[in-house]
Design an enzyme around this catalytic site. Structure first.
Site, PDB file in Angstrom:
ATOM      1  N   ASP A   1       0.867  -1.168   0.000  1.00  0.00           N
ATOM      2  CA  ASP A   1       0.000   0.000   0.000  1.00  0.00           C
ATOM      3  C   ASP A   1       0.914   1.231   0.000  1.00  0.00           C
ATOM      4  OD1 ASP A   1      -2.126   1.704  -0.017  1.00  0.00           O
ATOM      5  OD2 ASP A   1      -3.194   0.731   1.621  1.00  0.00           O
TER       6      ASP A   1
HETATM    7  C1  NOJ Z   1      -3.969   3.918  -0.006  1.00  0.00           C
HETATM    8  C2  NOJ Z   1      -5.151   3.030   0.179  1.00  0.00           C
HETATM    9  O1  NOJ Z   1      -5.070   2.399   1.440  1.00  0.00           O
HETATM   10  C3  NOJ Z   1      -5.323   1.968  -0.881  1.00  0.00           C
HETATM   11  O2  NOJ Z   1      -6.580   1.382  -0.718  1.00  0.00           O
HETATM   12  C4  NOJ Z   1      -5.149   2.540  -2.242  1.00  0.00           C
HETATM   13  O3  NOJ Z   1      -5.323   1.530  -3.212  1.00  0.00           O
HETATM   14  C5  NOJ Z   1      -3.776   3.186  -2.345  1.00  0.00           C
HETATM   15  N1  NOJ Z   1      -3.672   4.254  -1.369  1.00  0.00           N
HETATM   16  C6  NOJ Z   1      -3.483   3.727  -3.737  1.00  0.00           C
HETATM   17  O4  NOJ Z   1      -4.195   4.871  -3.976  1.00  0.00           O
END
Ligand code: NOJ
Length: 741
Positions: free
Chosen positions: A262
């Site tokens: 993430d």
């Molecule tokens: C953070 C989020 O937790 C996740 O769900 C997302 O896919 C990513 N950022 C990318 O934007």
């Protein structure tokens, strides 16, 4: 390319080129013909590494994607195309209801079709990978990201996980499919206190029983990528957790796809306190077999020195790079690096009639009728309707994670009503603001979404609106209040400790309700709210969640009786915020409040609230009434390897046809470890014409009874079971059987 060619390609790459494949950077790096310098400096990454970057985060739009890909390939030595990955969670331009709503449809095929449409739209805009589905089990409504999940149940989330992956990926036809990235592995939905990014800690048994299966279902459905979660699991952050990533995901489940972090999760290992610095963090992540570093410079700057020092092995690096190359190959990018990106197709597909029709259908199936005193709904023909509230004429119906959604296409309630009714029968006013100004301050900014305030700035405007609302209430036969949370109050980093409707809205309702002959509350929100106080003050409540592009039409269809509500909750609505986490399938405890032999004081209960939620899992009303009877079981003994049948009669005793969600739960009476008081093990959604009866059959096999035993073996244990079939987790008929092995 075949496997040999891919290996040859891998072997022809320099170490830097290999590392490049493992880096993902976001849009600001790709702003102009040359890579952007500002962001490079901010991230501390060299121009060379930016040039070698293998994938791009959240840049879409055919024009832009084609240009970036073209420029990149011209410069690149091996012509390995860039991968474009984005958050396309429940719609691209056409937005479907938020997943928590979609779960309420109990219709995996419908959700699959929604994702097929989404995949087509997003492909035309140049997307290759979507960061979806999000399948975290969610039981704590304080956590803002409940909205992205299909709810609190492991089995149901697993069913939806499979459907969603299949919908996105299909058979990988270019232009029609996206590679799917299941997230957030693992157990991100269980942060302590419901506070986003906070610690997650639970036993391995609970993790395996309740939290891991939906991710596994996605992997088994062929999901190409998995995203590591921000949280800890057993006190080791997921991104550095080699037990979770390597042993469970890769070795046990056989996942050989791409594991991406993430956002910035590798660098965050330092703040977690398990890595000394970025280098240490990169080492931990690589050794946990994490392939792509989303948006930090850890892999870009640290993998080479780590290799030179022998702290990561060249094989680990090669395995990771090969997985990325295989994904690019699977998507057909070596043959066609643009893969269906087309400005013309974008225009044809975005918000097409087909997509909007499906969005309307999905919303109709997803909304949940929570209360309908005196059959207030559907609205009688010819009634005078006053629609009042901050969501009465508001296009913010997409929810937080519809980051590419086309808000201008959202049909508001007012628009939908005015398509059907003339001013003699329909009037509308905003009435009050969504939030008071102090609450707006706390929301913070969220990249794509701005905290626009409504227009009632002066005290004079506010008083005028209140008077107007009261006048309309006096005029109308029924007042419909369109209330809810601000979009920014849920979603990522949208945790709350107060789960009631914003006080400015409830205070406003108190002033208008005395004038309302009948009242309906429409709720727009990204999580279960505490409705205990408001419930008794209105006649009907329709939970609309964030219903997407066609929200206005779908809601009006339901209110007017052009469609019959069939949505059923997939997350319990607490009676009081102090109950959370609250979910239907907990354990009994040694002192169950209703059946314990101890005096009441000493049973497991609250002094000031019931143990039960206000609205339980599986609950929802319809305009028809169904009776469940004749629950029969083909044999009271189930033997290993055989199956028995449970049948039930469902009769629609009303004059309107409608859908029933018939739910099967099972309880294992005695286990080597404590077992939940019930667990969903099947469901069928059936349509019943007015007056129609159907007999439904559920097959009961040993597989449905398996769990992680005391010895951590996944198997069923002999003994007595109860089986419940009914309308919700609290309204059912009961039968018993025995498993003999
Ligand atoms: C953070 C989020 O937790 C996740 O769900 C997302 O896919 C990513 N950022 C990318 O934007």
């Amino acid at each position: 390319m075949n496997d040999t060619q891919l290996l040859e390609l891998l072997n022809s790459l320099s170490v830097e080129e290999k590392i490049g494949q493992l880096i993902q950077l976001s849009g600001e790096f790709f702003n102009t013909g040359a890579m952007a310098v500002g962001p490079m400096q901010k991230l501390g990454i060299s121009e060379e590494m930016v040039q070698l970057t293998g994938s791009v985060l959240n840049v879409l739009g055919a024009d832009r994607v084609i240009q970036i890909q073209q420029e990149y390939l011209e410069r690149s030595r091996h012509k390995i195309p860039l991968l474009f990955m984005a958050d396309i969670v429940y719609g691209y331009k056409t937005v479907f209801p938020i997943p928590l709503a979609l779960g309420g449809s109990w219709d995996p095929d419908l959700v699959k079709r929604c994702n097929q449409i989404t995949a087509k739209e997003a492909c035309a805009a140049g997307a290759h990978v979507t960061f979806a589905p999000m399948v975290d089990v969610v039981r704590d409504a304080r956590w803002g990201r409940c909205m992205e999940s299909t709810g609190e149940d492991t089995y149901l989330n697993s069913v939806f996980a499979k459907a969603m992956v299949e919908g996105f990926q299909g058979d990988f036809t270019p232009g029609e499919s996206l590679a799917s990235c299941v997230k957030h592995y693992a157990a991100y939905g269980a942060p302590e206190g419901g506070r986003d990014y906070n610690t997650v800690d639970m036993s391995e048994r609970r993790l395996r029983e309740e939290y891991l299966p939906p991710y596994r279902a996605a992997v088994e459905a062929g999901c190409e990528l998995v995203m590591t979660s921000f949280n800890t699991v057993d006190e080791i952050p997921a991104t550095a957790n080699s037990w979770l990533m390597d042993e469970v995901l890769r070795q046990e489940w056989g996942f050989d796809g791409v594991l991406i972090t993430d956002y910035a999760a590798i660098a965050e290992l330092v703040a977690h306190g398990v890595a000394e610095d970025d280098k240490d963090a990169a080492r931990l992540a690589m050794n946990a077999s994490v392939d792509i570093d989303m948006k930090t410079s850890c892999y870009a700057n640290q993998l080479r020195p780590l290799l030179e020092e022998g702290r990561i092995s060249p094989q680990k690096l090669d395995e990771a790079v090969l997985r990325v190359l295989k994904l690019k190959n699977r998507l057909g990018l070596f043959e066609d690096p643009f893969r269906g990106a087309s400005v013309v197709r974008e225009q044809e597909l975005n918000n097409s009639t087909e997509s909007k029709d499906l969005s309307r259908q999905a919303a109709i199936q997803s909304l949940v009728l929570l209360q309908n005193a005196n059959e207030t709904l559907p609205l009688s023909k010819g009634s005078k309707i006053a629609l009042i509230g901050p969501y009465a004429d508001n296009q913010d119906l997409n929810g937080l994670w519809a980051v590419y959604g086309d808000k201008s296409q959202v049909v508001t309630l007012k628009t939908a009503f005015e398509e059907l009714l003339s001013p003699e029968h329909f009037q509308c006013t905003q009435g009050c603001e969504l939030l008071d100004s102090d609450s707006y301050e706390g929301l913070g900014d969220f990249g794509f979404f701005t905290k626009e305030q409504t227009s009632l700035n002066s005290d004079e405007d506010k008083a005028k609106e209140l008077n107007q609302a009261i006048e309309l209430a006096k005029w109308a036969d029924v007042v419909i209040f369109a209330m809810g949370e601000h979009t920014l109050q849920s979603g990522e980093a949208g945790s709350r400790t107060d789960l009631s409707l914003p006080s400015i809205q409830t205070a406003f309702m108190e002033q208008v309700l005395p004038w309302a002959k009948k009242s309906v509350l429409l709720l727009f929100n990204g999580r279960p709210l505490v409705l205990t106080d408001i419930q008794g003050k209105v006649d009907a409540i329709l939970e609309c969640w964030f219903p997407g592009t066609e929200g206005g039409h779908a809601i009006v269809d339901l209110l007017m009786g052009h469609a019959n509500p069939s949505g059923r909750l997939t997350m319990s609505f607490p009676y009081a915020v102090g109950q959370v986490p609250i979910y239907y399938n907990g354990f009994s405890t040694g002192r169950p409040s209703k059946t314990s032999t101890h005096s009441v004081r000493f049973t497991s209960r609250y002094l000031d609230a019931p143990n039960e939620p206000l609205y339980p899992f599986g609950y929802g009303l319809s305009y028809h009434t169904a009776e469940y009877s004749n629950l029969e079981i083909s044999n009271s003994v189930l033997r290993s390897g055989e199956s028995i049948e449970a049948t039930i009669k469902v009769h629609n005793r009303s004059a309107v046809g409608g859908d029933e969600v018939v739910q099967l739960y099972i309880r294992d009476k005695v286990g080597s470890v404590v077992r939940p008081v019930k667990e969903l093990r099947g469901f069928q959604k059936v349509h019943l014409q007015a007056g129609e009866s159907k007999i439904l059959t559920f097959a009961i096999t040993e597989d449905l009874l398996k769990f992680h035993t005391k010895e951590m073996r996944f198997e069923a244990e002999e003994g007595d079971f109860e089986l419940y079939i009914g309308k919700s987790s609290e309204d059912y008929l009961t039968a018993v059987f025995r498993l003999e092995k």
